[in-house]
Motif scaffolding. Structure first.
Motif, PDB file in Angstrom:
ATOM      1  N   GLY A   1       3.187  -2.209  -6.795  1.00 27.81           N
ATOM      2  CA  GLY A   1       2.465  -0.943  -6.774  1.00 27.81           C
ATOM      3  C   GLY A   1       1.244  -0.931  -7.662  1.00 27.81           C
ATOM      4  O   GLY A   1       0.206  -0.359  -7.312  1.00 27.81           O
TER       5      GLY A   1
ATOM      6  N   ASP B   1      -1.697  -0.216 -10.029  1.00 29.43           N
ATOM      7  CA  ASP B   1      -2.413   0.999 -10.420  1.00 29.43           C
ATOM      8  C   ASP B   1      -2.228   2.155  -9.458  1.00 29.43           C
ATOM      9  O   ASP B   1      -2.600   3.291  -9.775  1.00 29.43           O
ATOM     10  N   ARG B   2      -1.679   1.888  -8.297  1.00 33.21           N
ATOM     11  CA  ARG B   2      -1.457   2.975  -7.326  1.00 33.21           C
ATOM     12  C   ARG B   2      -0.304   3.878  -7.743  1.00 33.21           C
ATOM     13  O   ARG B   2      -0.168   4.992  -7.245  1.00 33.21           O
TER      14      ARG B   2
ATOM     15  N   ALA C   1       0.823  -1.213   0.000  1.00 34.99           N
ATOM     16  CA  ALA C   1       0.000   0.000   0.000  1.00 34.99           C
ATOM     17  C   ALA C   1       0.857   1.262   0.000  1.00 34.99           C
ATOM     18  O   ALA C   1       0.395   2.335  -0.420  1.00 34.99           O
TER      19      ALA C   1
ATOM     20  N   ARG D   1       3.042   3.781  -4.052  1.00 32.50           N
ATOM     21  CA  ARG D   1       1.967   4.559  -4.690  1.00 32.50           C
ATOM     22  C   ARG D   1       2.513   5.905  -5.135  1.00 32.50           C
ATOM     23  O   ARG D   1       3.617   6.308  -4.748  1.00 32.50           O
TER      24      ARG D   1
ATOM     25  N   THR E   1       1.556   6.394 -10.065  1.00 26.52           N
ATOM     26  CA  THR E   1       1.241   7.357 -11.118  1.00 26.52           C
ATOM     27  C   THR E   1       2.449   7.657 -12.001  1.00 26.52           C
ATOM     28  O   THR E   1       2.297   8.042 -13.155  1.00 26.52           O
TER      29      THR E   1
END
Length: 261
Positions: free
Chosen positions: A105, A107-108, A86, A89, A110
């Motif tokens: 990671g 889709d967390r 978690a 990200r 960017t």
């Protein structure tokens, strides 16, 4: 003096049982010769150990177990990253490649950046030395994944200051490094060096010099069987899960740290 009811209570029965065990030990100590007790309590006794395939002065495999199914230390590294996935990200920095960033990671993440010390790595988005990287902007990353890297950096204190500086407030460092696990990594040592091995005590202390001490979480993994197996280049698949998961506090094979800015 206790009453019969107290003697038959769970607490009274436990006290009687403890006294009986203590008395039995005393009798055993009085009756059994010292040599016999040492022989039994240090099983197998000297001269009885059978080394089997391990009685050799060269390792079974020199590639950390990659050719046998996968390195043992990666078992702990990947379990640690999975447990803290978690935190991976936002904008994430990883060293060498971004395989763990993408794997844990998902889709967390960017934006994924890769730092490498030398130009020429096609995955690298940043070239630099963590011990001296003023060109990396401060407060840039939400998470830094730093696996098996710090022991290769001679001035690792400077590297830690860089890591802290380039994390955003609230950003997380997920780092792993060898305890008693590693042989010299010849290819990396000849290029960049191979300087350090750590303990949970040293890790907690030097991380707390840079990060708020209350945010530093240090975990050690391993046991003597794991350490011996890794030094011989055996793979994680050659050990049982209960053997891998057994932790002996006196044999810190691998160290993992989570620290928050």
């Amino acid at each position: 003096m206790s009453s019969p009811d107290e003697a038959l209570s769970p607490r009274g029965f436990g006290a009687l049982l403890g006294a009986g065990v203590k008395a039995a030990r005393g009798i055993l100590k009085a009756l059994v010769p010292v040599r016999v007790r040492r022989w039994y309590w240090h099983w197998p006794p000297p001269g009885w150990v059978r080394f089997g395939s391990l009685r050799r002065v060269t390792p079974i495999c020199r590639d950390y177990g990659y050719s046998r199914g996968g390195p043992i230390d990666r078992y702990y590294i990947e379990n640690f990253l999975a447990a803290n996935s978690a935190d991976i990200r936002g904008r994430v920095l990883e060293i060498g490649d971004n395989s763990y960033t993408l794997r844990f990671g998902g889709d967390r993440v960017t934006r994924s950046d890769v730092l490498h010390i030398e130009a020429g790595n096609p995955q690298a988005t940043i070239i630099g030395d963590l011990a001296d990287a003023p060109h990396i902007p401060a407060e840039t990353f939400d998470c830094i994944v730093l696996t098996e890297t710090l022991y290769l950096i001679y001035d690792f204190h400077a590297a830690l200051r860089t890591l802290h500086r380039i994390l955003k407030p609230g950003g997380v460092l997920l780092a792993t490094f060898p305890g008693m696990s590693h042989q010299i990594c010849r290819a990396e040592a000849d290029r960049w060096g191979d300087y350090w091995r750590f303990t949970s005590y040293s890790a907690r202390r030097f991380l707390a010099e840079v990060f708020p001490p209350e945010t530093v979480q240090v975990t050690a993994f391993g046991n003597v069987l794991v350490a011996i197996s890794f030094l011989h280049g055996l793979s994680a698949s050659e050990l049982k899960k209960e053997e891998l998961d057994y932790h002996d506090h006196d044999y810190e094979f691998s160290i993992a740290v989570r620290a928050v800015k």
